[in-house]
Design an enzyme around this catalytic site. Structure first.
Site, PDB file in Angstrom:
ATOM      1  N   ASN A   1     -26.977 -43.458 -28.526  1.00 57.48           N
ATOM      2  CA  ASN A   1     -25.804 -44.334 -28.523  1.00 57.48           C
ATOM      3  C   ASN A   1     -25.027 -44.053 -29.810  1.00 57.48           C
ATOM      4  OD1 ASN A   1     -23.977 -46.426 -28.568  1.00 57.48           O
ATOM      5  ND2 ASN A   1     -25.499 -48.038 -28.891  1.00 57.48           N
ATOM      6  N   TRP A   2     -23.935 -43.310 -29.675  1.00 58.37           N
ATOM      7  CA  TRP A   2     -23.195 -42.897 -30.872  1.00 58.37           C
ATOM      8  C   TRP A   2     -22.402 -44.059 -31.487  1.00 58.37           C
ATOM      9  CZ3 TRP A   2     -20.669 -37.383 -29.957  1.00 58.37           C
ATOM     10  CH2 TRP A   2     -21.688 -36.473 -29.626  1.00 58.37           C
ATOM     11  N   LYS A   3     -22.271 -45.153 -30.738  1.00 54.63           N
ATOM     12  CA  LYS A   3     -21.459 -46.296 -31.195  1.00 54.63           C
ATOM     13  C   LYS A   3     -20.045 -45.810 -31.543  1.00 54.63           C
ATOM     14  CE  LYS A   3     -25.638 -48.626 -32.524  1.00 54.63           C
ATOM     15  NZ  LYS A   3     -26.292 -49.629 -33.331  1.00 54.63           N
TER      16      LYS A   3
ATOM     17  N   HIS B   1     -24.865 -54.396 -24.934  1.00 51.80           N
ATOM     18  CA  HIS B   1     -25.417 -54.122 -26.261  1.00 51.80           C
ATOM     19  C   HIS B   1     -25.157 -55.325 -27.170  1.00 51.80           C
ATOM     20  CE1 HIS B   1     -25.999 -52.357 -30.210  1.00 51.80           C
ATOM     21  NE2 HIS B   1     -26.682 -51.410 -29.609  1.00 51.80           N
TER      22      HIS B   1
ATOM     23  N   GLU C   1     -24.135 -55.568 -30.040  1.00 53.88           N
ATOM     24  CA  GLU C   1     -22.876 -55.513 -30.794  1.00 53.88           C
ATOM     25  C   GLU C   1     -21.698 -55.941 -29.916  1.00 53.88           C
ATOM     26  OE1 GLU C   1     -23.376 -51.489 -32.204  1.00 53.88           O
ATOM     27  OE2 GLU C   1     -25.046 -52.163 -33.445  1.00 53.88           O
TER      28      GLU C   1
ATOM     29  N   GLU D   1     -33.961 -54.411 -27.270  1.00 48.39           N
ATOM     30  CA  GLU D   1     -33.468 -54.097 -28.608  1.00 48.39           C
ATOM     31  C   GLU D   1     -33.376 -55.374 -29.441  1.00 48.39           C
ATOM     32  OE1 GLU D   1     -31.051 -50.223 -28.773  1.00 48.39           O
ATOM     33  OE2 GLU D   1     -29.684 -51.855 -28.372  1.00 48.39           O
TER      34      GLU D   1
ATOM     35  N   GLY E   1     -30.328 -50.862 -36.669  1.00 47.49           N
ATOM     36  CA  GLY E   1     -29.654 -50.340 -37.857  1.00 47.49           C
ATOM     37  C   GLY E   1     -30.219 -50.845 -39.176  1.00 47.49           C
TER      38      GLY E   1
ATOM     39  N   SER F   1     -33.880 -48.909 -34.758  1.00 47.04           N
ATOM     40  CA  SER F   1     -34.430 -48.094 -35.849  1.00 47.04           C
ATOM     41  C   SER F   1     -35.493 -47.100 -35.395  1.00 47.04           C
ATOM     42  CB  SER F   1     -34.965 -48.993 -36.976  1.00 47.04           C
ATOM     43  OG  SER F   1     -33.930 -49.793 -37.508  1.00 47.04           O
TER      44      SER F   1
ATOM     45  N   GLY G   1     -28.497 -44.802 -34.989  1.00 46.82           N
ATOM     46  CA  GLY G   1     -28.342 -43.971 -36.183  1.00 46.82           C
ATOM     47  C   GLY G   1     -28.926 -42.567 -36.055  1.00 46.82           C
TER      48      GLY G   1
HETATM   49  P1  PGA Z   1     -30.357 -47.967 -34.345  1.00 45.70           P
HETATM   50  O1  PGA Z   1     -29.462 -48.559 -33.167  1.00 45.70           O
HETATM   51  O2  PGA Z   1     -31.214 -46.878 -33.750  1.00 45.70           O
HETATM   52  O3  PGA Z   1     -29.366 -47.430 -35.349  1.00 45.70           O
HETATM   53  O4  PGA Z   1     -31.173 -49.081 -34.886  1.00 45.70           O
HETATM   54  C1  PGA Z   1     -29.991 -48.759 -31.890  1.00 45.70           C
HETATM   55  C2  PGA Z   1     -28.947 -49.324 -30.970  1.00 45.70           C
HETATM   56  O5  PGA Z   1     -28.126 -50.135 -31.431  1.00 45.70           O
HETATM   57  O6  PGA Z   1     -28.906 -48.978 -29.782  1.00 45.70           O
END
Ligand code: PGA
Length: 263
Positions: free
Chosen positions: A17-19, A104, A106, A174, A180, A220, A242
């Site tokens: 997931n590049w966000k 997600h 976010e 998640e 993150g 993470s 990440g």
């Molecule tokens: P992260 O993000 O690997 O940077 O913790 C995971 C995600 O939000 O899908």
């Protein structure tokens, strides 16, 4: 003592997931090029990269002759029409997208409610694509109240989808506190949550449904914790933020998943 397996081993899914990264088309092209070069050419794990919408075309072209397929990070509840700024499932499908991440944390933080996540998930499944619905608690308390939070998120989605689409339905567990932060959930936490999620699936969709739904972990994930999360955690794969922006790190996780799937 190793805990007995609760379900048969699934083909692991590894999704990057590049966000909202990287900042330019040139950099996106370079990252896709790096992935094309470093991710093992073949292997049992299914691998996806989900770049931001504007980069789908270029990234898709770069990944065409690789095992990495295209994913998207969200979609609209609507197919087309007067919805400024939105992107519908038919558009994603026409760009070669095979998997869509939904709900997600976010996006939930921006106001996306369980009902909307459920509606989007149903739309994606109806179109024949794979839907990856994210669920996760904001924080953990000693009394285990976070299980109620997870159950509410999960039930809303499970009640909206049909039994015939479960083979394309994927859950990404998640925990928000692990995203993150560099603080991943322990393998034991992940295994326990998988069992809980399976119980909710069984309650809402019947026992047979349990074996059809893949349950990923995200938060993470990196090359140092991936093996334990697969073996002890029994995750059916990962949603990676990440570490998906570093071609070599992402490739290392794919390699670990391939090795695990062959074992
Ligand atoms: P992260 O993000 O690997 O940077 O913790 C995971 C995600 O939000 O899908």
């Amino acid at each position: 003592m190793k805990t007995p397996r609760t379900t048969k081993k699934h083909q692991p899914l590894i999704i990057g997931n590049w966000k909202m990264n990287p900042k330019s088309l040139t950099e996106a092209d370079m990252l896709a090029g790096g992935l094309a070069k470093s991710v093992p050419k073949t292997g049992p794990a299914a691998v996806y990269a989900a770049p931001p919408y504007p980069f789908l075309d270029v990234v898709g072209k770069k990944l065409r002759r690789t095992r990495i397929s295209l994913g998207a990070q969200d979609t609209s509840t609507q197919d087309s029409g007067a919805y400024t700024g939105q992107v519908g499932v038919p558009m994603l499908k026409s760009m070669g997208v095979e998997i869509v991440i939904l709900g997600h944390s976010e996006r939930r933080a921006l106001g996306e409610a369980n009902e909307e996540v459920a509606q989007k998930t149903r739309g994606v499944l109806k179109s024949g694509l794979i839907a990856v619905a994210c669920i996760g608690e904001k924080k953990r308390d000693r009394d285990g109240n976070y299980f109620n939070e997870i159950e509410a998120q999960l039930r809303a989605i499970l009640e909206a989808i049909t039994a015939s689409s479960l083979g394309r339905f994927v859950i990404a567990y998640e925990p928000v506190w692990a995203i993150g932060t560099g603080k991943h959930a322990t393998a034991e936490d992940v295994q326990e949550m998988k069992l809980f999620i399976q119980k909710v699936i069984s309650d809402t969709q019947g026992r047979k449904a349990v074996g059809k739904v893949r349950i990923l972990y995200g938060g993470s994930v990196n090359k140092d914790n991936a093996e334990e999360l697969l073996t002890i955690g029994e995750a059916d794969g990962f949603l990676i933020g990440g570490a998906s922006l570093k071609a070599l790190e992402f490739s290392a996780v794919v390699h670990i998943a391939d090795t695990y799937a062959r074992s």
